[in-house]
Design an enzyme around this catalytic site. Structure first.
Site, PDB file in Angstrom:
ATOM      1  N   CYS A 339       1.083  -1.198   0.009  1.00  0.00           N
ATOM      2  CA  CYS A 339       0.107  -0.012  -0.022  1.00  0.00           C
ATOM      3  C   CYS A 339       0.564   1.214   0.024  1.00  0.00           C
ATOM      4  O   CYS A 339       1.531   1.736   1.165  1.00  0.00           O
ATOM      5  CB  CYS A 339      -0.843   0.022   1.193  1.00  0.00           C
ATOM      6  N   CYS A 342      -0.241   4.042   2.340  1.00  0.00           N
ATOM      7  CA  CYS A 342      -0.272   3.863   3.530  1.00  0.00           C
ATOM      8  C   CYS A 342       1.304   4.048   4.170  1.00  0.00           C
ATOM      9  O   CYS A 342       1.652   4.944   5.197  1.00  0.00           O
ATOM     10  CB  CYS A 342      -0.804   2.448   4.108  1.00  0.00           C
ATOM     11  N   ASP A 343       2.307   3.236   3.291  1.00  0.00           N
ATOM     12  CA  ASP A 343       3.631   3.169   3.887  1.00  0.00           C
ATOM     13  C   ASP A 343       4.496   3.999   3.122  1.00  0.00           C
ATOM     14  O   ASP A 343       5.702   4.144   3.663  1.00  0.00           O
ATOM     15  CB  ASP A 343       3.942   1.848   3.901  1.00  0.00           C
TER      16      ASP A 343
END
Length: 515
Positions: A339, A342-343
């Site tokens: 992701c 997200c990361d």
């Protein structure tokens, strides 16, 4: 800090506060501390029920929310904007006595948890998965005085992030020890703490009366199937690990007809609300473990329970495909990620790779290029599959390189984190090494159908459920829809249509069967 529109919305929400609350802000002379104090001041100015005080805390900047006169148990280390603004609003409302939408039974279960639980959740403000975990733990801390929770913006507390080697979010710690990684529902978190909960829930599920139609899966296909089935006036159930499915991991959606732009979690919330309007029995935090035929069709669950129904619709969707190379599993969440939204922030200023040249891969590269030092895209084929508009955008950016005919062969690490990767040039056969701190895998989808292996339901060699034009499978009374099936295009809107088709097919089957 808050624009006029956001301030107006917040003002409306704060009308629901029924008892006084207090904000405690810990800061220094840094710009972020001043920004957080400004936010807290604006919030307190919107309601006479909110007071503000400055306090000393372990992390700076941070803000705690608590009922007036009580020690704070909910804190935000960082500035809860972006995806976490909703978490802040809910924390304010719940501290002020506004009731949660969680079931009364689950809330009572939380109140009865025994022990001392101090949770810490590392997040990034661009992560769409993080708010669910933050909001769940905030609610638990609000309900039980033995529970506390602090949200930590990893971008502001890099020393902690590096010390704990947090490279993927959300990352949850309980009493200083790693507790969980990735999206977790409130039910899942409570279940991990209340060891007897799973057995009690399984027993309760076993006692449920048979359904006319049971949908397995809570994504767009499952939601559409549930709505169309329930509208026929038949007893409808839906069982899933989580409601929303893979849509919950999708940030921007720009091809959902009639809606120019929306985000996955927002669409999933709308789907769930729509399904609930029809009284569908929604069962979450449960994974299907098989399907079999008895007097009725039975769906065993991993928890040990089994649900029964006259007809079943399989809508279990798909998940990100893995590389299946040495080092991938070992360094998952330690540099191997799936992701970018997200990361990605954890790789600021570093060099990363994206494996996959389809739409998702090139979109990931474009997003990451605004954060990291450099992005290298590795595509197995000799040409990209992404839309032309995305290719033009990627090629226009100065810090994206694209390598064709590259087969990833190994993830390299130093024992604690990713340091690079090995790939083979499929033209020359030469093995090459790429020095990167992060590897984002974007190589397509795998249907979630392992639980159907060995059943009467026919699968393709790729694991897709074979269906006809009515959504019927090879097993009488069992229908299927969405990304888990042989439908040729894996798109949200197509899954919804397929879910409706499967529900109508199941209803027609029940009529013909005289059920």
């Amino acid at each position: 800090m808050l624009d006029a529109n956001l301030k107006k919305q917040l003002d409306t929400y704060l009308q629901n506060i029924v008892s006084p609350i207090e904000l405690s802000v810990s800061g220094d002379n840094s710009p972020k501390s001043k920004e957080l104090l400004e936010l807290a001041t604006e919030i307190s100015g919107l309601s006479g029920n909110i007071s503000l005080r400055e306090a000393a805390a372990g992390r700076t900047p941070s803000m705690s929310v608590a009922p007036a006169g009580q020690a704070p148990r909910v804190s935000f280390a960082g500035i809860p904007m972006g995806h976490e603004f909703t978490s802040l609003v809910l924390a304010l409302l719940q501290a002020g006595g506004h009731p949660s939408k969680a079931s009364p039974e689950l809330q009572e279960q939380i109140r009865n948890l025994e022990g001392q639980f101090h949770f810490e959740t590392y997040i990034s403000l661009s992560c769409q998965n993080c708010p669910d975990v933050v909001q769940a733990l905030n609610l638990m801390a609000t309900l039980n005085p033995n529970i506390s929770h602090v949200m930590i913006d990893g971008a502001l507390f890099q020393e902690e992030v590096n010390q704990r080697q947090v490279m993927a979010v959300p990352a949850v710690y309980l009493n200083g020890e790693h507790f969980g990684q990735g999206r977790m529902s409130l039910e899942e978190i409570v279940g991990k703490l209340d060891t007897g909960a799973a057995a009690r829930k399984a027993a309760a599920l076993d006692d449920k009366a048979p359904y006319d139609v049971l949908i397995v899966g809570g994504g767009p296909a499952g939601a559409a199937a549930a709505i169309y089935a329930a509208r026929k006036g038949i007893r409808t159930g839906l069982v899933a690990e989580r409601f929303g499915g893979q849509v919950m991991d999708t940030v921007g959606i720009e091809n959902f007809i009639s809606v120019p732009y929306t985000e996955g979690p927002k669409l999933a919330a709308s789907l769930e609300q729509h399904v609930k309007e029809y009284g569908v029995d929604i069962i979450t935090d449960q994974r299907a473990a098989g399907i079999r035929r008895g007097e009725l069709i039975e769906v065993p669950l991993a928890s040990g329970a089994a649900l029964k129904s006259k007809a079943v619709i399989l809508a279990t969707g798909a998940r990100w495909r893995e590389l299946k190379v040495p080092g991938e599993a070992e360094y998952r969440t330690k540099g191997v990620a799936y992701c970018p939204h997200c990361d990605g922030p954890f790789f600021k200023g570093k060099r990363v790779a994206v494996v996959g040249g389809g739409n998702s891969g090139i979109e990931a590269a474009i997003d990451l290029a605004g954060i990291v030092e450099h992005v290298t895209v590795l595509e197995f084929a000799d040409s990209l599959r992404a839309d032309e508009v995305l290719q033009r955008k990627a090629n226009s950016m100065g810090n994206i390189d694209i390598i064709m005919s590259a087969q990833t062969t190994e993830v390299l690490g130093d024992g604690s984190k990713v340091v690079g990767m090995q790939y083979t040039d499929r033209v020359s056969g030469e093995s090459k090494r790429l020095e990167v701190a992060g590897i984002f895998v974007q190589i397509g989808l795998v249907p979630n159908t392992e639980f159907l292996q060995g059943s009467e339901v026919e699968l393709t060699r790729f694991g897709e459920v074979v269906i006809d034009n009515r959504g019927a499978t090879s097993m009488a009374g069992v229908f299927a829809a969405g990304d888990a099936t042989t439908v040729p295009y894996k798109q949200i809107i197509i899954s919804m249509g397929a879910g409706a088709t499967a529900a109508l097919g199941a209803f027609d089957h029940l009529i013909r069967a005289g059920s």
